[in-house]
Design a protein around this motif. Structure first.
Motif, PDB file in Angstrom:
ATOM      1  N   SER A  28      -1.860  -2.180   0.039  1.00  0.00           N
ATOM      2  CA  SER A  28      -0.717  -2.941   0.552  1.00  0.00           C
ATOM      3  C   SER A  28      -1.120  -3.900   1.668  1.00  0.00           C
ATOM      4  N   THR A  29      -2.328  -3.707   2.236  1.00  0.00           N
ATOM      5  CA  THR A  29      -2.776  -4.589   3.324  1.00  0.00           C
ATOM      6  C   THR A  29      -3.597  -5.771   2.814  1.00  0.00           C
ATOM      7  N   LEU A  30      -3.900  -5.796   1.515  1.00  0.00           N
ATOM      8  CA  LEU A  30      -4.738  -6.880   0.989  1.00  0.00           C
ATOM      9  C   LEU A  30      -3.960  -8.194   0.964  1.00  0.00           C
ATOM     10  N   SER A  31      -4.702  -9.290   1.147  1.00  0.00           N
ATOM     11  CA  SER A  31      -4.047 -10.600   1.280  1.00  0.00           C
ATOM     12  C   SER A  31      -4.312 -11.504   0.090  1.00  0.00           C
ATOM     13  N   GLN A  32      -3.483 -12.490  -0.014  1.00  0.00           N
ATOM     14  CA  GLN A  32      -3.644 -13.545  -1.004  1.00  0.00           C
ATOM     15  C   GLN A  32      -5.054 -14.128  -0.905  1.00  0.00           C
ATOM     16  N   GLY A  33      -5.676 -14.357  -2.062  1.00  0.00           N
ATOM     17  CA  GLY A  33      -7.005 -14.971  -2.072  1.00  0.00           C
ATOM     18  C   GLY A  33      -8.137 -13.961  -2.146  1.00  0.00           C
ATOM     19  N   LYS A  82       3.731   1.963  -5.403  1.00  0.00           N
ATOM     20  CA  LYS A  82       4.316   2.600  -4.232  1.00  0.00           C
ATOM     21  C   LYS A  82       3.186   3.120  -3.358  1.00  0.00           C
ATOM     22  N   THR A  83       3.328   2.989  -2.057  1.00  0.00           N
ATOM     23  CA  THR A  83       2.292   3.520  -1.166  1.00  0.00           C
ATOM     24  C   THR A  83       2.519   5.029  -1.032  1.00  0.00           C
ATOM     25  N   VAL A  84       1.630   5.780  -1.683  1.00  0.00           N
ATOM     26  CA  VAL A  84       1.771   7.236  -1.687  1.00  0.00           C
ATOM     27  C   VAL A  84       0.592   7.937  -1.014  1.00  0.00           C
ATOM     28  N   GLY A  85      -0.436   7.175  -0.665  1.00  0.00           N
ATOM     29  CA  GLY A  85      -1.612   7.778  -0.041  1.00  0.00           C
ATOM     30  C   GLY A  85      -2.470   6.693   0.577  1.00  0.00           C
ATOM     31  N   GLU A  86      -3.666   7.092   0.998  1.00  0.00           N
ATOM     32  CA  GLU A  86      -4.537   6.151   1.708  1.00  0.00           C
ATOM     33  C   GLU A  86      -4.944   4.950   0.856  1.00  0.00           C
ATOM     34  N   GLY A  87      -5.185   5.185  -0.429  1.00  0.00           N
ATOM     35  CA  GLY A  87      -5.624   4.100  -1.311  1.00  0.00           C
ATOM     36  C   GLY A  87      -4.565   3.032  -1.472  1.00  0.00           C
ATOM     37  N   LYS A 123     -10.714  -1.016  -8.109  1.00  0.00           N
ATOM     38  CA  LYS A 123     -11.709  -0.543  -7.122  1.00  0.00           C
ATOM     39  C   LYS A 123     -11.324  -1.108  -5.761  1.00  0.00           C
ATOM     40  N   LEU A 124     -11.244  -0.223  -4.771  1.00  0.00           N
ATOM     41  CA  LEU A 124     -10.893  -0.647  -3.417  1.00  0.00           C
ATOM     42  C   LEU A 124     -12.059  -0.348  -2.486  1.00  0.00           C
ATOM     43  N   ASP A 125     -12.370  -1.279  -1.614  1.00  0.00           N
ATOM     44  CA  ASP A 125     -13.443  -1.040  -0.642  1.00  0.00           C
ATOM     45  C   ASP A 125     -13.131   0.208   0.187  1.00  0.00           C
ATOM     46  N   GLY A 126     -14.124   1.070   0.322  1.00  0.00           N
ATOM     47  CA  GLY A 126     -13.944   2.254   1.154  1.00  0.00           C
ATOM     48  C   GLY A 126     -13.391   3.462   0.410  1.00  0.00           C
ATOM     49  N   PHE A 127     -13.099   3.294  -0.879  1.00  0.00           N
ATOM     50  CA  PHE A 127     -12.602   4.422  -1.667  1.00  0.00           C
ATOM     51  C   PHE A 127     -13.508   4.629  -2.873  1.00  0.00           C
ATOM     52  N   ILE A 143      -6.140 -12.072  -5.901  1.00  0.00           N
ATOM     53  CA  ILE A 143      -4.763 -11.743  -5.521  1.00  0.00           C
ATOM     54  C   ILE A 143      -3.991 -13.027  -5.255  1.00  0.00           C
ATOM     55  N   GLU A 144      -2.932 -13.243  -6.044  1.00  0.00           N
ATOM     56  CA  GLU A 144      -2.098 -14.432  -5.839  1.00  0.00           C
ATOM     57  C   GLU A 144      -0.994 -14.122  -4.837  1.00  0.00           C
ATOM     58  N   CYS A 145      -0.452 -12.915  -4.918  1.00  0.00           N
ATOM     59  CA  CYS A 145       0.487 -12.483  -3.880  1.00  0.00           C
ATOM     60  C   CYS A 145       0.532 -10.974  -3.846  1.00  0.00           C
ATOM     61  N   ASN A 146       0.932 -10.444  -2.714  1.00  0.00           N
ATOM     62  CA  ASN A 146       1.013  -8.999  -2.513  1.00  0.00           C
ATOM     63  C   ASN A 146       2.118  -8.784  -1.494  1.00  0.00           C
ATOM     64  N   GLN A 147       3.325  -8.487  -1.972  1.00  0.00           N
ATOM     65  CA  GLN A 147       4.453  -8.440  -1.041  1.00  0.00           C
ATOM     66  C   GLN A 147       5.332  -7.215  -1.243  1.00  0.00           C
ATOM     67  N   LYS A 148       5.981  -6.817  -0.173  1.00  0.00           N
ATOM     68  CA  LYS A 148       6.885  -5.667  -0.209  1.00  0.00           C
ATOM     69  C   LYS A 148       8.177  -6.075  -0.900  1.00  0.00           C
ATOM     70  N   ILE A 149       8.631  -5.275  -1.866  1.00  0.00           N
ATOM     71  CA  ILE A 149       9.884  -5.608  -2.549  1.00  0.00           C
ATOM     72  C   ILE A 149      10.954  -4.537  -2.358  1.00  0.00           C
ATOM     73  N   ALA A 150      10.561  -3.404  -1.820  1.00  0.00           N
ATOM     74  CA  ALA A 150      11.497  -2.301  -1.529  1.00  0.00           C
ATOM     75  C   ALA A 150      10.753  -1.383  -0.552  1.00  0.00           C
ATOM     76  N   PRO A 151      11.446  -0.423   0.055  1.00  0.00           N
ATOM     77  CA  PRO A 151      10.738   0.465   0.985  1.00  0.00           C
ATOM     78  C   PRO A 151       9.536   1.142   0.299  1.00  0.00           C
ATOM     79  N   ASP A 152       8.356   0.955   0.861  1.00  0.00           N
ATOM     80  CA  ASP A 152       7.101   1.528   0.346  1.00  0.00           C
ATOM     81  C   ASP A 152       6.696   1.011  -1.042  1.00  0.00           C
ATOM     82  N   VAL A 153       7.370   0.004  -1.547  1.00  0.00           N
ATOM     83  CA  VAL A 153       7.053  -0.509  -2.886  1.00  0.00           C
ATOM     84  C   VAL A 153       6.591  -1.966  -2.769  1.00  0.00           C
ATOM     85  N   TYR A 154       5.458  -2.244  -3.396  1.00  0.00           N
ATOM     86  CA  TYR A 154       4.849  -3.571  -3.303  1.00  0.00           C
ATOM     87  C   TYR A 154       4.622  -4.156  -4.689  1.00  0.00           C
TER      88      TYR A 154
END
Lengths: 313, 246
Positions: free
Chosen positions: B75-80, B65-70, B40-44, B8-19
């Motif tokens: 959206s919480t994942l960080s650079q690197g 868009k953040t539409v569910g738990e996944g 693939k996401l850890d825990g899913f 992940i090089e960047c992961n940022q919010k660009i609009a409400p609920d949209v990353y």
């Protein structure tokens, strides 16, 4: 130096199922591997023990409306509903494509809505030399008036088994549903009716509800629950069925690692099927097969044949 | 399709609920706009299919868009951090049919794959027009990026807070185009089908099991028989869609 060649030998990962030798016990489960060719784009699927092809019925079926898939903790629910192009199309288009990418005996998974349909589909496929076994699915939870209704009643299960038995000389493996009170009763009825093997478990009937819509996630409301979450249930049933019948057992339910394979074989499985794991990681079976020798060494297992059912007694 | 580990090089919010997430690594399996990746996401247990917004020089961009738990987790994942991703899934848009002046029509989070398509069509020398549909001004994203590609960008908002008041079909009136490409919600597809002239391609969304054609979880009926949204789609031609079924 007096190297002990016997002890240095790589663990023997071969297996045997109803008189047919398998290079290893790993068999992708029906409905998670199509007719093989999608996966052959990713790796040489001839490394597999075998695979069980997409459940085939007499007539073409679209299956259930979508959404057909829901996620759960460590698993998933599907309500595909036996989508398949029908036995004639399978003979004409799918098996020729399968033959190009897979050279070993394949398991033909068949399903039906009447005893006659099972027998018809089996008979139509029987002449295909590459089919090593028939896996008779009497346990699909996603269709009405067929599938699981045969797998929850010992006499109906026996009727399907003997009808298929009459039209093929190939080994007949009956795939059982876990959605029953006593699975050993069904297994014994199939054995008495002429089954050569039992495979279990098909999916557990389950459901999920969407909190936003307040409705079931899956259009068909309920579906078949599979994945690592069901492994203890599946393992328990394999253990019970191994005790109840003399014919070989194919174990499945949540297998995703070589360790899981060993666990199922210790419970009594002669071979195993891997289902949902293929959908999450298309290389799952390849990874399991490749890691099997190392994991066997770790547990000091020289040959898989020595551990089948070892957890009993 | 390729199974790649991407960083992940960047992961940022660009609009409400949209990353917007930029992933770096072997993304060579993407060869057409309109394809998607399966993360693939850890825990899913199941992967998350997300359409490719851009792919260039070993960098792949997705907008989700953040539409569910996944997607919340995503959206919480960080650079690197790294992700296991199946790259280059689906058929993608066919640009060979576009003619000289194609129209791209996107609604909400259906817009991202059209960005990559727009770049591709422009590189092929096409005169591209774009309609971007949103509910309201605050939800607008990617408009500036599209304007850098083409002067013919039309924004609609349902509440009229920016651009043309109404829906994408209101912006279509009076526009001339040789072909159209679209991605967005189903009601928008139906409206476009009633409004549009000529042929075009629609990119569909469905709950998927595998994402690569194995499970039949996302099948739909088409004029030419059953198709899997993940493998035979997600892009279907206007003429093959059974409009009474969707």
């Amino acid at each position: 130096m007096g190297r002990d060649l016997k002890n240095d030998r790589a663990p023997d990962i071969s297996a045997e199922l109803c008189g047919i030798r398998l290079d290893n016990p790993v068999i992708p489960a029906s409905g998670t591997f199509g007719f093989g060719y999608e996966f052959s784009e990713l790796y040489d699927i001839n490394i597999l023990g075998s695979f069980s092809f997409k459940g085939t019925t007499k007539e073409k079926r679209f299956g259930n409306p979508t959404p057909r898939i829901a996620e759960c903790a460590e698993g998933m629910i599907n309500a595909v509903g036996l989508q398949n192009p029908g036995v004639e199309d399978v003979l004409l288009h799918e098996i020729p494509k399968l033959k190009e990418v897979f050279k070993k005996p394949v398991m033909a998974n068949i399903s039906g809505f009447s005893v006659d349909e099972y027998a018809y589909t089996c008979q139509r496929l029987d002449a295909e030399e590459q089919i090593g076994w028939f896996e008779v699915n009497i346990s699909c939870p996603n269709v009405h008036g067929g599938g699981m209704s045969f797998g929850t009643d010992p006499s109906a299960a026996a009727k399907v088994t003997s009808a298929v038995r009459k039209v093929t000389g190939k080994p007949v493996i009956v795939k059982l549903s876990p959605n029953v009170t006593d699975i050993t009763e069904i297994a014994k009825a199939c054995e008495a009716a002429g089954a050569d093997g039992i495979s279990l478990v098909n999916t557990l009937l389950g459901m999920r509800i969407d909190l936003k819509t307040k409705k079931p996630v899956i259009a068909n409301r309920m579906g078949g629950f599979s994945g690592p979450a069901i492994k203890p249930v599946a393992l328990r049933m394999v253990y019970q069925v191994y005790d109840a019948v003399k014919i070989p057992v194919v174990g499945m339910g949540g297998i995703r690692s070589a360790e899981d394979v060993l666990e199922f074989m210790m419970a009594g499985a002669s071979a195993v099927e891997v289902g949902a794991a293929n959908l999450v990681d298309p290389y799952a079976c390849k990874k399991i097969i490749e890691s099997l020798p190392g994991v066997m060494e770790k547990y000091n297992i020289k040959s898989l044949s020595e551990i089948v059912g070892i957890a009993h007694g | 399709m390729k199974d790649s580990i991407l960083k992940i090089e960047c992961n940022q919010k660009i609009a409400p609920d949209v990353y917007k997430m930029v992933l770096v690594g072997d993304v060579s399996a993407v060869d057409k706009p309109g394809q998607f990746i399966d993360i693939k996401l850890d825990g899913f247990y199941l992967r998350r299919p997300i359409s490719v917004c851009d792919c260039e020089d070993g960098k792949l961009t997705v907008i989700y868009k953040t539409v569910g738990e996944g997607t919340e987790k995503m959206s919480t994942l960080s650079q690197g951090e790294t992700l296991d991703v199946l790259v280059g899934l689906g058929n993608g848009y066919d640009t060979s049919k576009s003619g000289e002046s194609p129209l791209l029509i996107g609604g909400g989070v259906g817009i991202p794959p059209l960005y990559f398509l727009c770049k591709r069509l422009i590189s092929e020398g096409k005169k591209v027009s774009v309609i971007l549909g949103f509910n309201k001004k605050e939800e607008i994203f990617l408009e500036d990026e599209f304007r850098k590609l083409t002067p013919r960008v039309y924004v609609t908002t349902a509440d009229g807070s920016e651009g043309i008041r109404g829906f994408v079909t209101d912006a279509m009136k009076g526009l001339e185009y040789t072909y159209f490409y679209t991605c967005g919600p189903m009601p928008m597809f139906r409206a476009i089908n009633r409004t549009a002239t000529g042929s075009g391609q629609f990119s569909f969304e469905e709950r998927m099991g595998c994402g690569f054609g194995a499970c039949m979880g996302c099948s739909c009926k088409t004029v030419g028989g059953y198709k899997r949204i993940c493998k035979d789609g997600p892009v279907l031609q206007r003429e093959e869609i059974l409009w009474e079924e969707i």
